[in-house]
Design an enzyme around this catalytic site. Structure first.
Site, PDB file in Angstrom:
ATOM      1  N   THR A   1       0.891   2.013  -2.513  1.00 35.81           N
ATOM      2  CA  THR A   1       1.279   1.651  -1.145  1.00 35.81           C
ATOM      3  C   THR A   1       2.356   2.659  -0.852  1.00 35.81           C
ATOM      4  O   THR A   1       2.704   3.451  -1.730  1.00 35.81           O
ATOM      5  CB  THR A   1       1.839   0.209  -1.106  1.00 35.81           C
TER       6      THR A   1
ATOM      7  N   THR B 160      -0.137   0.393   3.821  1.00 32.31           N
ATOM      8  CA  THR B 160      -0.926   0.480   2.598  1.00 32.31           C
ATOM      9  C   THR B 160      -2.421   0.404   2.832  1.00 32.31           C
ATOM     10  O   THR B 160      -2.874  -0.085   3.874  1.00 32.31           O
ATOM     11  CB  THR B 160      -0.514  -0.680   1.651  1.00 32.31           C
TER      12      THR B 160
ATOM     13  N   ARG C  66      -0.711  -5.718   9.941  1.00 29.56           N
ATOM     14  CA  ARG C  66      -1.459  -6.017   8.724  1.00 29.56           C
ATOM     15  C   ARG C  66      -2.940  -6.182   9.072  1.00 29.56           C
ATOM     16  O   ARG C  66      -3.285  -6.673  10.150  1.00 29.56           O
ATOM     17  CB  ARG C  66      -0.895  -7.338   8.194  1.00 29.56           C
TER      18      ARG C  66
ATOM     19  N   ASP D 237      -5.902  -9.122  -1.313  1.00 27.86           N
ATOM     20  CA  ASP D 237      -4.609  -9.820  -1.263  1.00 27.86           C
ATOM     21  C   ASP D 237      -4.784 -11.310  -0.941  1.00 27.86           C
ATOM     22  O   ASP D 237      -3.845 -12.090  -1.070  1.00 27.86           O
ATOM     23  CB  ASP D 237      -3.673  -9.170  -0.239  1.00 27.86           C
TER      24      ASP D 237
ATOM     25  N   GLY E  24       2.999  -3.585  -5.028  1.00 28.24           N
ATOM     26  CA  GLY E  24       2.431  -4.937  -5.110  1.00 28.24           C
ATOM     27  C   GLY E  24       3.546  -5.956  -5.255  1.00 28.24           C
ATOM     28  O   GLY E  24       4.594  -5.829  -4.616  1.00 28.24           O
TER      29      GLY E  24
ATOM     30  N   SER F 271       1.157 -10.870   1.930  1.00 27.88           N
ATOM     31  CA  SER F 271       1.608  -9.560   1.451  1.00 27.88           C
ATOM     32  C   SER F 271       2.918  -9.689   0.684  1.00 27.88           C
ATOM     33  O   SER F 271       3.655 -10.656   0.845  1.00 27.88           O
ATOM     34  CB  SER F 271       1.836  -8.647   2.654  1.00 27.88           C
ATOM     35  N   SER F 272       3.183  -8.692  -0.145  1.00 28.39           N
ATOM     36  CA  SER F 272       4.500  -8.618  -0.792  1.00 28.39           C
ATOM     37  C   SER F 272       5.382  -7.547  -0.151  1.00 28.39           C
ATOM     38  O   SER F 272       6.533  -7.370  -0.556  1.00 28.39           O
ATOM     39  CB  SER F 272       4.338  -8.289  -2.277  1.00 28.39           C
TER      40      SER F 272
HETATM   41  O1  DON Z   1       0.555  -6.193   0.808  1.00 27.05           O
HETATM   42  C1  DON Z   1       0.663  -6.229  -0.407  1.00 27.05           C
HETATM   43  O2  DON Z   1       1.415  -6.971  -1.003  1.00 27.05           O
HETATM   44  C2  DON Z   1      -0.154  -5.278  -1.254  1.00 27.05           C
HETATM   45  N1  DON Z   1      -1.351  -4.926  -0.555  1.00 27.05           N
HETATM   46  C3  DON Z   1       0.680  -4.107  -1.564  1.00 27.05           C
HETATM   47  C4  DON Z   1      -0.019  -3.191  -2.506  1.00 27.05           C
HETATM   48  C5  DON Z   1       0.890  -2.272  -3.142  1.00 27.05           C
HETATM   49  O3  DON Z   1       2.058  -2.247  -2.941  1.00 27.05           O
HETATM   50  C6  DON Z   1       0.293  -1.392  -4.116  1.00 27.05           C
HETATM   51  N2  DON Z   1       1.278  -0.438  -4.481  1.00 27.05           N
HETATM   52  N3  DON Z   1       1.920   0.166  -5.014  1.00 27.05           N
END
Ligand code: DON
Length: 554
Positions: free
Chosen positions: A367, A385, A92, A409, A460, A438-439
């Site tokens: 992502t 991502t 990350r 984030d 997300g 993060s998710s």
């Molecule tokens: O890490 C995370 O939770 C976000 N940066 C993920 C972003 C994401 O999944 C956007 N996508 N579709």
């Protein structure tokens, strides 16, 4: 006679009652883009293992799926080896050394959009060091063989798909703000059309250096120097020292059980693994599944379970290297029992009664996730991502790749929603070198020591719930993996107090949910799951029909 016809019809019709995953005996790769899937399969066929294929796919997607595939971002890789061991690579992004708690607040204390667009939104990228770490420690192919397919795709180009053409065109507003991004990804305004060849000479050059010099080029060599110099020119924070210092963290995966299955999932700074385990805990033994998949009673129970987890997520989650994440408390059986008891099967609990919060911001998503199983039974799940689609929009001249906007984030202002409308707390405030919460939730399920399911998705905050839903679709509702992925999804994240639903549920069901007190918001699609199920001696690969994913095996 009539009866015979009926039996005949049944026999013919049965196979198509379920959507069909892609079947293969030995190995399977599922990604969001065909060239990347092909690259992964080719590496496996040439004797690489699942980690080799994962690295090859990661680099390939950086070329062919520029909205999310990346070398300028970061992510998570969950590996379960055939012998039962597992590990989690956290690559990350980190906050640059010069980052500070209030860096995205204006003079009046309001959060600006600098965490989303432009140079200042970027965290220190982790993907290249993550892939190198994975390849050196767990791969068996030479580095050049796993970077090679991406070099070829960038150099020779590949045909632009319908989805890519649409996505690039749809992001013209964002990419058009930065001349180098505009030149490369929008062809200076003469947008790419489906079927045209997209060549990326600058990206090819960067990848060739990485192929020859390894991650050292990206973090200390020419790529690092160009990146840091351009950052400095434009007020960005990432320095040469930040790059040199970037470290991958190998963590112990989070594990739990659900109805006799072993769940291996993502630890903090992912908030996804803790979420999956807490929510499965609430569901197990509740009997929620008896109402049947897609029934109002079942969806209501799921939504209430989600709402409760996201309230906890807001309060207490962050980078475990900086804050104490109360994992034991969140997953404590007595606490989980209490959550279960607090769910009223007939009425939605207003989110305001769970915790105080503020109204949401806009939503967006981009992502990518891919899942791989090799012929030895090693399994890899990667979610990585740039955060929002095409990251912060910036391409450094000469380098050919986009930078992330992962800084969003963090909680730019604890207690106020970020770009995903997520309200987050002090634990996720900005600090130098810290990783934003993060998710992303790469997850693997086994049963009796045997591999069962490998899955994950972008989206997300919807990631956590989509992974949960696909998992229970398989485990609780007996769907095959393709049906489980195809099935319409719901999402609740505590705040905003909304039940988000995909199309595909019946109007009657929606009316029943509204009658229970849910504020329903319909959306086009959530997530882009890439899943593989191991079943009856077959590997079954399921790409998500919501986009252009491809499953392929042998
Ligand atoms: O890490 C995370 O939770 C976000 N940066 C993920 C972003 C994401 O999944 C956007 N996508 N579709």
């Amino acid at each position: 006679m009539r009866r015979l016809v009926w039996v005949w019809w049944l026999a013919l019709a049965l196979p198509v009652w379920a959507a069909q995953p892609v079947h293969a005996r030995h190995a399977m790769v599922v990604t969001v883009e065909q060239n990347a899937t092909d690259a992964g399969v080719a590496v496996l066929e040439a004797g690489g293992n699942a980690v080799d294929a994962a690295v090859a796919v990661g680099f390939a997607l950086a070329v062919t799926h520029p909205s999310a595939g990346n070398i300028g971002g970061g992510g998570f890789m969950l590996v379960r080896f055939a012998d039962g061991r597992s590990t989690f690579l956290d690559f990350r992004e980190r906050a640059p050394e010069k980052a500070s708690r209030n860096m995205y607040l204006d003079a009046s204390g309001k959060a600006t959009n600098e965490s989303v667009t432009g140079y200042r939104a970027a965290g220190v990228p982790g993907s290249v060091r993550g892939f190198e770490h994975a390849s050196k420690k767990y791969g068996r192919k030479p580095w050049a063989d796993v970077v090679g397919p991406a070099v070829a795709l960038a150099e020779k180009g590949f045909p632009v798909s319908y989805g890519l053409a649409k996505s690039l065109g749809g992001s013209a507003g964002r990419l058009g703000q930065f001349p180098e991004s505009k030149r490369i990804f929008l062809r200076d305004g003469k947008l790419y059309e489906a079927g045209e060849t997209f060549m990326q000479p600058e990206m090819a050059r960067t990848l060739r250096r990485i192929r020859e010099q390894g991650a050292r080029d990206f973090y200390e060599g020419e790529t690092a120097r160009l990146l840091a110099a351009d950052m400095e020119r434009h007020g960005g924070l990432v320095t040469l020292a930040d790059l040199k210092d970037y470290a991958v963290v190998e963590r112990t995966p989070l594990t739990g059980t659900y109805r006799g299955n072993d769940i291996i999932t993502s630890p903090p700074p992912s908030s996804g693994g803790p979420g999956i385990l807490q929510m499965l805990g609430v569901l197990e033994g509740s009997g929620y599944e008896k109402a049947g998949a897609g029934s109002a009673a079942e969806l209501h129970y799921l939504a209430e379970t989600m709402r409760r987890y996201f309230a906890d997520r807001a309060a207490s989650m962050g980078d475990p290297d900086f804050v104490k994440v109360p994992l034991a408390a969140l997953l404590d059986p007595a606490y989980i029992a209490q959550l279960r008891k607090s769910i009223d099967p007939e009425h939605a609990t207003p989110s305001s009664q769970l915790h105080a919060g503020k109204p949401p911001g806009p939503e967006s998503s981009e992502t990518t996730h891919y899942s791989i199983i090799d012929a030895d039974g090693n399994a890899v799940a990667v979610t990585y991502t740039l955060n929002f689609g095409y990251g912060d929009g910036v391409t450094v001249p000469g380098l050919g790749f986009l930078l992330n906007d992962e800084m969003d984030d963090f909680a730019a202002k604890p207690g106020e929603p970020n770009g995903f409308g997520l309200v987050q707390g002090e634990a996720n405030a900005i600090q130098p070198r810290k990783r934003p919460l993060s998710s992303m939730t790469p997850t693997i399920v086994t049963r009796g020591g045997k591999l069962e399911l490998v899955l994950g998705t972008p989206g997300g905050p919807t990631i956590i719930n989509s992974v949960l839903e696909v998992l229970v679709n398989v485990v609780d509702f007996g769907m095959n993996v393709q049906d489980a992925v195809d099935y319409p999804r719901i999402h609740h994240q505590w705040l905003p107090d909304q039940l988000v639903m995909e199309r595909g549920f019946s109007p009657d069901t929606i009316a029943l949910l509204k009658a229970r007190g849910h504020q329903v918001r319909m959306v086009g699609g959530m997530g882009e799951v890439a899943a593989i199920q191991a079943r009856d001696g077959w590997l079954e690969g399921a790409a998500d029909p919501r986009t252009e994913g491809t499953a392929k095996g042998y």
